[in-house]
Write a protein that holds these residues in place. Structure first.
Motif, PDB file in Angstrom:
ATOM      1  N   GLU A   1       0.841  -1.196   0.000  1.00  0.00           N
ATOM      2  CA  GLU A   1       0.000   0.000   0.000  1.00  0.00           C
ATOM      3  C   GLU A   1       0.878   1.249   0.000  1.00  0.00           C
ATOM      4  O   GLU A   1       1.798   1.375   0.804  1.00  0.00           O
ATOM      5  N   THR A   2       0.611   2.165  -0.926  1.00  0.00           N
ATOM      6  CA  THR A   2       1.285   3.455  -0.997  1.00  0.00           C
ATOM      7  C   THR A   2       0.205   4.540  -0.837  1.00  0.00           C
ATOM      8  O   THR A   2      -0.982   4.220  -0.791  1.00  0.00           O
ATOM      9  N   PRO A   3       0.591   5.804  -0.752  1.00  0.00           N
ATOM     10  CA  PRO A   3      -0.439   6.842  -0.613  1.00  0.00           C
ATOM     11  C   PRO A   3      -1.458   6.860  -1.740  1.00  0.00           C
ATOM     12  O   PRO A   3      -2.583   7.339  -1.548  1.00  0.00           O
ATOM     13  N   ASP A   4      -1.099   6.335  -2.921  1.00  0.00           N
ATOM     14  CA  ASP A   4      -1.995   6.432  -4.076  1.00  0.00           C
ATOM     15  C   ASP A   4      -2.442   5.105  -4.664  1.00  0.00           C
ATOM     16  O   ASP A   4      -3.218   5.094  -5.615  1.00  0.00           O
ATOM     17  N   ALA A   5      -1.958   3.992  -4.152  1.00  0.00           N
ATOM     18  CA  ALA A   5      -2.281   2.714  -4.801  1.00  0.00           C
ATOM     19  C   ALA A   5      -2.211   1.567  -3.808  1.00  0.00           C
ATOM     20  O   ALA A   5      -1.537   1.649  -2.772  1.00  0.00           O
ATOM     21  N   ILE A   6      -2.930   0.514  -4.140  1.00  0.00           N
ATOM     22  CA  ILE A   6      -2.845  -0.754  -3.422  1.00  0.00           C
ATOM     23  C   ILE A   6      -2.508  -1.822  -4.452  1.00  0.00           C
ATOM     24  O   ILE A   6      -3.169  -1.938  -5.490  1.00  0.00           O
ATOM     25  N   VAL A   7      -1.473  -2.599  -4.184  1.00  0.00           N
ATOM     26  CA  VAL A   7      -1.003  -3.614  -5.124  1.00  0.00           C
ATOM     27  C   VAL A   7      -0.948  -4.955  -4.417  1.00  0.00           C
ATOM     28  O   VAL A   7      -0.375  -5.065  -3.327  1.00  0.00           O
ATOM     29  N   ARG A   8      -1.550  -5.969  -5.013  1.00  0.00           N
ATOM     30  CA  ARG A   8      -1.425  -7.324  -4.485  1.00  0.00           C
ATOM     31  C   ARG A   8      -0.348  -8.043  -5.280  1.00  0.00           C
ATOM     32  O   ARG A   8      -0.398  -8.120  -6.494  1.00  0.00           O
ATOM     33  N   LEU A   9       0.632  -8.579  -4.565  1.00  0.00           N
ATOM     34  CA  LEU A   9       1.767  -9.245  -5.194  1.00  0.00           C
ATOM     35  C   LEU A   9       1.685 -10.750  -4.992  1.00  0.00           C
ATOM     36  O   LEU A   9       1.392 -11.219  -3.899  1.00  0.00           O
ATOM     37  N   ALA A  10       1.940 -11.479  -6.058  1.00  0.00           N
ATOM     38  CA  ALA A  10       1.978 -12.940  -6.038  1.00  0.00           C
ATOM     39  C   ALA A  10       3.262 -13.364  -6.749  1.00  0.00           C
ATOM     40  O   ALA A  10       3.989 -12.526  -7.287  1.00  0.00           O
ATOM     41  N   PRO A  11       3.579 -14.685  -6.764  1.00  0.00           N
ATOM     42  CA  PRO A  11       4.868 -15.127  -7.318  1.00  0.00           C
ATOM     43  C   PRO A  11       5.115 -14.867  -8.801  1.00  0.00           C
ATOM     44  O   PRO A  11       6.214 -15.123  -9.277  1.00  0.00           O
ATOM     45  N   ASP A  12       4.122 -14.345  -9.522  1.00  0.00           N
ATOM     46  CA  ASP A  12       4.351 -14.058 -10.944  1.00  0.00           C
ATOM     47  C   ASP A  12       4.729 -12.607 -11.201  1.00  0.00           C
ATOM     48  O   ASP A  12       4.943 -12.210 -12.338  1.00  0.00           O
ATOM     49  N   ARG A  13       4.856 -11.798 -10.140  1.00  0.00           N
ATOM     50  CA  ARG A  13       5.125 -10.388 -10.347  1.00  0.00           C
ATOM     51  C   ARG A  13       5.924  -9.807  -9.188  1.00  0.00           C
ATOM     52  O   ARG A  13       6.014 -10.396  -8.117  1.00  0.00           O
ATOM     53  N   ALA A  14       6.518  -8.657  -9.419  1.00  0.00           N
ATOM     54  CA  ALA A  14       7.280  -7.961  -8.389  1.00  0.00           C
ATOM     55  C   ALA A  14       6.947  -6.481  -8.478  1.00  0.00           C
ATOM     56  O   ALA A  14       6.402  -6.009  -9.480  1.00  0.00           O
ATOM     57  N   SER A  15       7.282  -5.750  -7.448  1.00  0.00           N
ATOM     58  CA  SER A  15       7.002  -4.321  -7.443  1.00  0.00           C
ATOM     59  C   SER A  15       8.275  -3.526  -7.198  1.00  0.00           C
ATOM     60  O   SER A  15       9.051  -3.840  -6.288  1.00  0.00           O
ATOM     61  N   TRP A  16       8.481  -2.525  -8.027  1.00  0.00           N
ATOM     62  CA  TRP A  16       9.569  -1.582  -7.832  1.00  0.00           C
ATOM     63  C   TRP A  16       9.027  -0.390  -7.046  1.00  0.00           C
ATOM     64  O   TRP A  16       8.073   0.264  -7.460  1.00  0.00           O
ATOM     65  N   ILE A  17       9.642  -0.109  -5.890  1.00  0.00           N
ATOM     66  CA  ILE A  17       9.259   1.016  -5.056  1.00  0.00           C
ATOM     67  C   ILE A  17      10.382   2.045  -5.127  1.00  0.00           C
ATOM     68  O   ILE A  17      11.509   1.753  -4.712  1.00  0.00           O
ATOM     69  N   PRO A  18      10.116   3.223  -5.661  1.00  0.00           N
ATOM     70  CA  PRO A  18      11.199   4.196  -5.811  1.00  0.00           C
ATOM     71  C   PRO A  18      11.697   4.713  -4.466  1.00  0.00           C
ATOM     72  O   PRO A  18      10.996   4.597  -3.451  1.00  0.00           O
ATOM     73  N   PRO A  19      12.888   5.277  -4.436  1.00  0.00           N
ATOM     74  CA  PRO A  19      13.411   5.825  -3.184  1.00  0.00           C
ATOM     75  C   PRO A  19      12.460   6.854  -2.582  1.00  0.00           C
ATOM     76  O   PRO A  19      11.812   7.624  -3.296  1.00  0.00           O
ATOM     77  N   ASP A  20      12.361   6.810  -1.251  1.00  0.00           N
ATOM     78  CA  ASP A  20      11.625   7.813  -0.469  1.00  0.00           C
ATOM     79  C   ASP A  20      10.110   7.760  -0.639  1.00  0.00           C
ATOM     80  O   ASP A  20       9.412   8.695  -0.209  1.00  0.00           O
ATOM     81  N   LEU A  21       9.574   6.692  -1.235  1.00  0.00           N
ATOM     82  CA  LEU A  21       8.116   6.570  -1.343  1.00  0.00           C
ATOM     83  C   LEU A  21       7.573   5.844  -0.110  1.00  0.00           C
ATOM     84  O   LEU A  21       7.913   4.680   0.118  1.00  0.00           O
TER      85      LEU A  21
END
Length: 257
Positions: free
Chosen positions: A51-71
């Protein structure tokens, strides 16, 4: 001789281009925090809610998430899990926006292997060579749309968060409006203004996104239907086909027996 300006910069600071941390357990909650480096989160087992200030992402073994610095971001996991956090030096890779990507077989193996670099005393140069490949794979990876965006409008943001957490909640627009102490028209207008979708369209999008996650976990179609708010398998299958263009049975066929 290794001639790489990125390596030279990192060597001067006695730091690695990629640091890996592996976490596992039965459940976990990490409330809002941030890092000075970019972070790649990959769930090897289980699922995670990012969860970020603007989005909710569900992660499973077929995908990954890049979180930029300072987010600022939070991570919530409700069941048995194992996930990898790769902290990536700004010098190597520093995409400034949140991104969800499909994980190629090569990237997956590099992520898994990086968790053992410390135990195996992998050399600085060897780590850096592999880190360069990781950065290349991040740049080449296909982007998965971050479909579930939580509006900033406080009148509906709490409704969206609850529906994302439990898409099977079948309360009507009027029922949500009553709980909010306002009118259904006001809630509907807020959804349209903030998301470009009606309340029912936004909830449908959340349900269809969760359906893919549950299919990936191997759940039966009838159980998925009930979990996301459909009374029958047939009603769910029809809604799924209208949204994705094919039946949920095609997912099972693609996986094979």
């Amino acid at each position: 001789m290794w001639n790489d300006p990125v390596l030279d910069v990192l060597a001067l600071g006695n730091s690695f281009a990629v640091r890996s941390l592996v976490r596992e357990g039965e459940a976990a909650e990490r409330y809002a925090h941030q890092h000075s480096e970019g972070q790649l989160i990959y769930v090897e087992r289980g699922t995670a809610l990012l969860e970020t200030p603007d989005a909710i992402v569900r992660l499973a073994p077929d995908r990954a998430s890049w979180i930029p610095p300072d987010l600022p971001h939070s991570v919530f996991i409700e069941r048995s899990f194992r996930y990898h956090s790769l902290y990536v030096s700004r010098v190597l890779y520093s995409l400034p926006t949140l991104r969800v990507i499909t994980v190629s077989p090569l990237l997956r193996e590099l992520i898994l292997e990086s968790g053992g670099w410390d135990k195996r005393n992998v050399s600085f140069v060897q780590r850096h060579r592999k880190a360069l490949v990781i950065a290349d794979e991040l740049g080449l990876a296909s982007t998965v749309p971050v479909n579930i965006c939580i509006p900033k409008d406080s009148r509906i943001s709490w409704i969206c968060s609850l529906l994302e957490s439990n898409p099977g909640d079948s309360r009507s627009l009027q029922a949500w409006a009553d709980e909010a102490g306002t009118s259904a028209k006001t809630v509907q207008r807020a959804f349209t203004a903030s998301t470009g979708l009606s309340f029912h369209q936004w909830r449908h999008q959340v349900r269809m996104a969760r359906a893919l996650e549950l299919h990936a976990q191997g759940m039966r179609v009838i159980d998925i239907a009930l979990a996301i708010g459909y009374a029958t398998e047939g009603a769910y299958a029809l809604a799924f086909k209208r949204y994705y263009g094919h039946s949920p049975g095609k997912l099972r066929a693609a996986k094979g027996p």
